[in-house]
Design an enzyme around this catalytic site. Structure first.
Site, PDB file in Angstrom:
ATOM      1  N   GLY A   1      84.845  32.121 -20.044  1.00  0.00           N
ATOM      2  CA  GLY A   1      83.560  31.488 -20.314  1.00  0.00           C
ATOM      3  C   GLY A   1      82.429  32.221 -19.613  1.00  0.00           C
ATOM      4  O   GLY A   1      81.377  32.504 -20.214  1.00  0.00           O
TER       5      GLY A   1
ATOM      6  N   GLU B   1      81.989  35.289  -7.790  1.00  0.00           N
ATOM      7  CA  GLU B   1      83.448  35.189  -7.993  1.00  0.00           C
ATOM      8  C   GLU B   1      84.153  35.074  -6.645  1.00  0.00           C
ATOM      9  O   GLU B   1      84.001  35.932  -5.787  1.00  0.00           O
ATOM     10  CB  GLU B   1      83.942  36.419  -8.753  1.00  0.00           C
ATOM     11  CG  GLU B   1      85.448  36.586  -8.814  1.00  0.00           C
ATOM     12  CD  GLU B   1      86.169  35.385  -9.399  1.00  0.00           C
ATOM     13  OE1 GLU B   1      85.826  34.948 -10.509  1.00  0.00           O
ATOM     14  OE2 GLU B   1      87.089  34.860  -8.725  1.00  0.00           O
TER      15      GLU B   1
ATOM     16  N   GLY C   1      99.415  36.620 -19.922  1.00  0.00           N
ATOM     17  CA  GLY C   1     100.215  37.440 -20.822  1.00  0.00           C
ATOM     18  C   GLY C   1      99.409  38.029 -21.962  1.00  0.00           C
ATOM     19  O   GLY C   1      99.953  38.760 -22.791  1.00  0.00           O
TER      20      GLY C   1
ATOM     21  N   MET D   1      98.344  36.672 -24.604  1.00  0.00           N
ATOM     22  CA  MET D   1      98.611  36.118 -25.949  1.00  0.00           C
ATOM     23  C   MET D   1      97.331  35.492 -26.480  1.00  0.00           C
ATOM     24  O   MET D   1      96.792  34.558 -25.883  1.00  0.00           O
ATOM     25  CB  MET D   1      99.732  35.081 -25.909  1.00  0.00           C
ATOM     26  CG  MET D   1     101.093  35.710 -25.625  1.00  0.00           C
ATOM     27  SD  MET D   1     102.389  34.483 -25.597  1.00  0.00           S
ATOM     28  CE  MET D   1     102.741  34.303 -27.335  1.00  0.00           C
TER      29      MET D   1
ATOM     30  N   GLU E   1     106.557  29.888 -27.066  1.00  0.00           N
ATOM     31  CA  GLU E   1     106.378  31.331 -26.888  1.00  0.00           C
ATOM     32  C   GLU E   1     107.739  31.901 -26.493  1.00  0.00           C
ATOM     33  O   GLU E   1     108.394  31.366 -25.608  1.00  0.00           O
ATOM     34  CB  GLU E   1     105.346  31.453 -25.778  1.00  0.00           C
ATOM     35  CG  GLU E   1     105.054  32.745 -25.192  1.00  0.00           C
ATOM     36  CD  GLU E   1     104.026  32.561 -24.042  1.00  0.00           C
ATOM     37  OE1 GLU E   1     104.283  33.101 -22.986  1.00  0.00           O
ATOM     38  OE2 GLU E   1     103.000  31.863 -24.215  1.00  0.00           O
TER      39      GLU E   1
ATOM     40  N   HIS F   1      97.945  26.527 -18.221  1.00  0.00           N
ATOM     41  CA  HIS F   1      96.846  26.280 -19.162  1.00  0.00           C
ATOM     42  C   HIS F   1      96.043  25.034 -18.815  1.00  0.00           C
ATOM     43  O   HIS F   1      95.968  24.095 -19.612  1.00  0.00           O
ATOM     44  CB  HIS F   1      97.394  26.119 -20.587  1.00  0.00           C
ATOM     45  CG  HIS F   1      98.142  27.302 -21.117  1.00  0.00           C
ATOM     46  ND1 HIS F   1      98.961  27.238 -22.229  1.00  0.00           N
ATOM     47  CD2 HIS F   1      98.175  28.588 -20.715  1.00  0.00           C
ATOM     48  CE1 HIS F   1      99.475  28.441 -22.472  1.00  0.00           C
ATOM     49  NE2 HIS F   1      99.027  29.273 -21.558  1.00  0.00           N
TER      50      HIS F   1
ATOM     51  N   GLY G   1      87.009  26.480 -19.712  1.00  0.00           N
ATOM     52  CA  GLY G   1      88.077  25.616 -20.207  1.00  0.00           C
ATOM     53  C   GLY G   1      87.908  24.146 -19.850  1.00  0.00           C
ATOM     54  O   GLY G   1      88.583  23.292 -20.440  1.00  0.00           O
TER      55      GLY G   1
ATOM     56  N   ASN H   1      98.120  28.883 -27.115  1.00  0.00           N
ATOM     57  CA  ASN H   1      97.565  29.419 -25.870  1.00  0.00           C
ATOM     58  C   ASN H   1      96.029  29.356 -25.942  1.00  0.00           C
ATOM     59  O   ASN H   1      95.445  29.624 -26.980  1.00  0.00           O
ATOM     60  CB  ASN H   1      98.022  30.859 -25.686  1.00  0.00           C
ATOM     61  CG  ASN H   1      99.510  31.020 -25.921  1.00  0.00           C
ATOM     62  OD1 ASN H   1      99.992  30.763 -27.015  1.00  0.00           O
ATOM     63  ND2 ASN H   1     100.233  31.420 -24.923  1.00  0.00           N
TER      64      ASN H   1
HETATM   65  P1  FAE Z   1      89.267  31.320 -15.567  1.00  0.00           P
HETATM   66  O1  FAE Z   1      89.698  32.464 -16.403  1.00  0.00           O
HETATM   67  O2  FAE Z   1      90.278  30.614 -14.740  1.00  0.00           O
HETATM   68  O3  FAE Z   1      88.089  31.855 -14.613  1.00  0.00           O
HETATM   69  C1  FAE Z   1      87.509  31.078 -13.604  1.00  0.00           C
HETATM   70  C2  FAE Z   1      87.062  32.007 -12.482  1.00  0.00           C
HETATM   71  O4  FAE Z   1      86.236  31.271 -11.566  1.00  0.00           O
HETATM   72  C3  FAE Z   1      88.218  32.561 -11.648  1.00  0.00           C
HETATM   73  O5  FAE Z   1      88.081  33.966 -11.552  1.00  0.00           O
HETATM   74  C4  FAE Z   1      88.070  31.868 -10.297  1.00  0.00           C
HETATM   75  O6  FAE Z   1      88.517  32.661  -9.213  1.00  0.00           O
HETATM   76  C5  FAE Z   1      86.576  31.632 -10.239  1.00  0.00           C
HETATM   77  N1  FAE Z   1      86.178  30.498  -9.376  1.00  0.00           N
HETATM   78  C6  FAE Z   1      86.743  29.280  -9.305  1.00  0.00           C
HETATM   79  N2  FAE Z   1      86.071  28.490  -8.428  1.00  0.00           N
HETATM   80  C7  FAE Z   1      85.033  29.242  -7.948  1.00  0.00           C
HETATM   81  C8  FAE Z   1      83.981  28.988  -7.019  1.00  0.00           C
HETATM   82  N3  FAE Z   1      83.837  27.790  -6.430  1.00  0.00           N
HETATM   83  N4  FAE Z   1      83.128  29.991  -6.727  1.00  0.00           N
HETATM   84  C9  FAE Z   1      83.259  31.216  -7.320  1.00  0.00           C
HETATM   85  N5  FAE Z   1      84.236  31.497  -8.217  1.00  0.00           N
HETATM   86  C10 FAE Z   1      85.115  30.521  -8.536  1.00  0.00           C
HETATM   87  O7  FAE Z   1      88.540  30.211 -16.435  1.00  0.00           O
HETATM   88  N6  FAE Z   1      96.127  31.909 -21.985  1.00  0.00           N
HETATM   89  C11 FAE Z   1      96.268  32.447 -23.210  1.00  0.00           C
HETATM   90  O8  FAE Z   1      95.494  32.140 -24.122  1.00  0.00           O
HETATM   91  N7  FAE Z   1      97.275  33.351 -23.456  1.00  0.00           N
HETATM   92  C12 FAE Z   1      98.175  33.715 -22.495  1.00  0.00           C
HETATM   93  O9  FAE Z   1      99.053  34.558 -22.745  1.00  0.00           O
HETATM   94  C13 FAE Z   1      98.060  33.132 -21.214  1.00  0.00           C
HETATM   95  N8  FAE Z   1      98.960  33.404 -20.238  1.00  0.00           N
HETATM   96  C14 FAE Z   1      98.746  32.910 -18.970  1.00  0.00           C
HETATM   97  C15 FAE Z   1      99.621  33.286 -17.948  1.00  0.00           C
HETATM   98  C16 FAE Z   1      99.368  32.868 -16.642  1.00  0.00           C
HETATM   99  C17 FAE Z   1     100.317  33.249 -15.548  1.00  0.00           C
HETATM  100  C18 FAE Z   1      98.224  32.078 -16.354  1.00  0.00           C
HETATM  101  C19 FAE Z   1      97.919  31.632 -14.950  1.00  0.00           C
HETATM  102  C20 FAE Z   1      97.367  31.696 -17.374  1.00  0.00           C
HETATM  103  C21 FAE Z   1      97.628  32.099 -18.680  1.00  0.00           C
HETATM  104  N9  FAE Z   1      96.779  31.750 -19.726  1.00  0.00           N
HETATM  105  C22 FAE Z   1      96.967  32.251 -20.977  1.00  0.00           C
HETATM  106  C23 FAE Z   1      95.646  30.823 -19.515  1.00  0.00           C
HETATM  107  C24 FAE Z   1      94.282  31.527 -19.459  1.00  0.00           C
HETATM  108  O10 FAE Z   1      94.335  32.633 -18.568  1.00  0.00           O
HETATM  109  C25 FAE Z   1      93.223  30.498 -19.032  1.00  0.00           C
HETATM  110  O11 FAE Z   1      93.204  29.483 -20.000  1.00  0.00           O
HETATM  111  C26 FAE Z   1      91.838  31.107 -18.935  1.00  0.00           C
HETATM  112  O12 FAE Z   1      91.809  32.155 -17.987  1.00  0.00           O
HETATM  113  C27 FAE Z   1      90.797  30.060 -18.557  1.00  0.00           C
HETATM  114  O13 FAE Z   1      89.520  30.638 -18.732  1.00  0.00           O
HETATM  115  P2  FAE Z   1      88.261  30.034 -18.012  1.00  0.00           P
HETATM  116  O14 FAE Z   1      87.076  30.837 -18.413  1.00  0.00           O
HETATM  117  O15 FAE Z   1      88.219  28.569 -18.232  1.00  0.00           O
END
Ligand code: FAE
Length: 549
Positions: free
Chosen positions: A68, A87, A166, A168, A405, A490, A518, A528
């Site tokens: 996002g 970050e 991953g 996906m 998956e 997720h 999210g 996913n």
């Molecule tokens: P996100 O990507 O979590 O980013 C939030 C960021 O904000 C992070 O970098 C944090 O460190 C940072 N943050 C948090 N609090 C603070 C604060 N107070 N001050 C400064 N920074 C902060 O959010 N999804 C798929 O669609 N396909 C896949 O294959 C898949 N595999 C996954 C495998 C693993 C092991 C994991 C953990 C997740 C996986 N996901 C997958 C889920 C996906 O990565 C997740 O839904 C998104 O990353 C969420 O996106 P957001 O933008 O919500």
């Protein structure tokens, strides 16, 4: 130029030249590693260079650099707005002590976990033996955040979840979209914003002919055979991995990443994380700067208009070295479902932002995640070399409420195991609330709430086991435990679209505060989630730029 103003090659995303340049810089950085005396020193230097000044004033501040946040940064910058991204994790652009940026899956080290002294691998056991080990406390890449009845895995660093996931990249079936985001126009999403998100992310599909022959997808071919013999639809799933690069990995002509089993703690080559796509494009505008190892702790109305944002600067052992206050006209919450929800719940409960409405903290779900393994017969080996990037799924959503998956088990040895992460139609939703006595935000998820997910996953795997004469593995999540029901990859919800915010992510009660991650999605995406998070962010930021700026 693309339909959305991003220069790219016209096929599936950002320019190949740009991506190769990104890969090249990783390789170049590896070559420089001999000069790096310690990872700690390197990261501190990186952080200092980009850090925001105490007392600064910026037009837009984005909390978090995941999907996002990265979409918002790029589109705002393209519209001419200066953006600062904050970050809490590291930049992940500098090699560690072994010359690599990211640690290997089977050898977790100081880089692997966010401020833990012991690893917390999603699969806790193998052949009955616990596999977790002690590691130095460090601002590592994967956060295994324990929230009461569930461990929520999240990426930490510039690129958020894209660093660890991953890759996906799945667009939900159109027929299911009404259950994902009921207030959003599906035509607009499927005609404009999903295609835009897929282009921006660089999504591509495995070459089916190559898939059919290559050793590293034997595990997925076994998954296909078993699914089809039980009558389940088997589908190829797109991914953001560079499939041409993976072919070269398998041929042994380039350094290996996915084929070497890299996943979970970062991929050193081949994966198009946000660092190579949206964030690279955002930085290239010259209007986006990023402060890594900076954690937002508060957002309050500023007396002269806009918002005062309080930020802690961290070292790599988690120590706070400075507290800064920055003023911003607009603030985007993009800290991920858990990060955004925790901040907003605290800000409302403690009276910093009292006008946030009562929907804050509600509607949280774990996308119905549940894991399991199956023990195959000796004549069905799954291969000792397994590409860590999944490319296939079993779709039983309509009949049984589960999309599974076909996941790798990249252990480097023959396990005869098939492994699956199922996304299920789990109906339970949890709520975040402020516990003043404990001084923290809590989530009321119950482990027992995974039972519907287990039942839905069983609609697939009980049938396959019965057809194949096989059994579940009981050694992956403890001793004699079949289901990985203690976790999610997720997290979704907590500041749901059209409830805690208006229909475009504007927080009720405060002009100039937005949610764009999210947290907007009410608990489940049927597949996913990151393509949907990206597409929704593309939709919302377009409206916000057109009407608010
Ligand atoms: P996100 O990507 O979590 O980013 C939030 C960021 O904000 C992070 O970098 C944090 O460190 C940072 N943050 C948090 N609090 C603070 C604060 N107070 N001050 C400064 N920074 C902060 O959010 N999804 C798929 O669609 N396909 C896949 O294959 C898949 N595999 C996954 C495998 C693993 C092991 C994991 C953990 C997740 C996986 N996901 C997958 C889920 C996906 O990565 C997740 O839904 C998104 O990353 C969420 O996106 P957001 O933008 O919500």
């Amino acid at each position: 130029m693309s339909d959305n103003g991003v220069s790219r090659d016209g096929s599936n995303g950002f320019s190949r030249r740009g991506f190769l340049a990104g890969t090249g810089s990783i390789l170049g950085a590896v070559a420089l590693s001999a000069q790096v005396t310690s990872a700690h020193a390197a990261q501190t230097a990186t952080t200092t260079a980009a850090a925001i000044d105490d007392g600064a004033r910026v037009p837009v501040l984005i909390i978090g650099t995941g999907y996002g946040g990265s979409v918002a940064a790029l589109r705002l910058a393209q519209a001419g707005v200066d953006v600062h991204m904050v970050e809490m994790g590291m930049a992940w652009d500098t090699p560690g002590t072994d010359g690599k940026i990211f640690a290997h899956t089977t050898k977790p080290d100081y880089r692997s976990y966010w401020l833990r002294t012991r690893t917390k691998a999603p699969l806790s056991n193998f052949l009955g033996f616990p596999i977790d080990k002690n590691v130095p406390k460090y601002t590592g890449i994967l956060d295994a955040e324990e929230m009461g009845g569930i461990t929520v895995y999240q990426g930490r660093g510039v690129g958020g979840g894209s660093l660890v996931n991953g890759g996906m990249a799945v667009t939900p079936k159109r027929a299911n979209f009404g259950s994902v985001l009921p207030s959003v126009n599906a035509d607009e999403m499927y005609n404009t914003y999903y295609p835009r998100a897929n282009a921006g992310l660089g999504v591509g599909l495995v070459d089916p002919a190559w898939f059919d022959t290559v050793a590293c997808y034997q595990y997925a071919r076994v998954g296909r055979k078993h699914a089809q013999r039980s009558g389940f639809p088997f589908v190829f799933v797109p991914d953001v991995y560079d499939w041409d690069y993976m072919k070269q990995e398998a041929a042994g002509t380039v350094p290996k990443s996915a084929v070497d089993g890299e996943i979970l703690y970062g991929n050193n080559h081949g994966k198009k994380s946000l660092q190579q796509t949206y964030i690279a494009a955002a930085k290239a505008t010259g209007k986006v700067s990023i402060s890594p190892l900076h954690q937002v702790t508060s957002v309050a109305p500023a007396s002269g208009g806009g918002y005062t944002v309080t930020i802690n600067q961290l070292t790599t052992d988690g120590t706070v070295t400075a507290t800064k206050t920055v003023t911003s006209d607009r603030v985007f919450f993009a800290a991920g479902s858990v990060g955004t929800s925790k901040l907003l719940v605290w800000l409302k409960a403690t009276g910093v932002l009292p006008n946030l409405n009562d929907e804050i903290g509600k509607g949280w779900g774990e996308n119905g995640n549940v894991m399991c393994g199956r023990a195959n017969h000796m004549w069905d080996p799954t291969g000792k070399v397994q590409a860590a990037i999944p490319c296939a799924g079993i779709d039983n959503w309509d009949a049984g409420g589960a999309f599974a998956e076909v996941a790798p088990l990249p252990t480097g040895i023959e396990t005869y195991a098939s492994f699956y992460l199922s996304i299920t139609k789990n109906p339970h939703r949890a709520q975040f609330s402020w516990n003043a006595a404990a001084g923290k935000v809590e989530l009321n998820w119950q482990t027992a709430w995974k039972q519907p997910s287990i039942d839905m996953a069983k609609t697939i795997f009980d049938k396959i086991n019965s057809k194949e004469g096989t059994i579940y593995r009981t050694d992956l999540f403890g001793t004699n435990k079949i289901w990985g029901d203690h976790l999610t990859y997720h997290p979704l919800g907590g500041a749901v679209l059209n409830r805690a915010t208006d229909n475009y992510g504007r927080l009720h009660g405060y002009t100039g505060l937005y949610v764009i991650d999210g947290a907007l999605i009410p608990g489940n995406t049927t597949v996913n989630p990151f393509v949907t998070i990206t597409a929704l962010a593309e939709r919302n930021i377009e409206k916000i730029i057109a009407t608010d700026l």
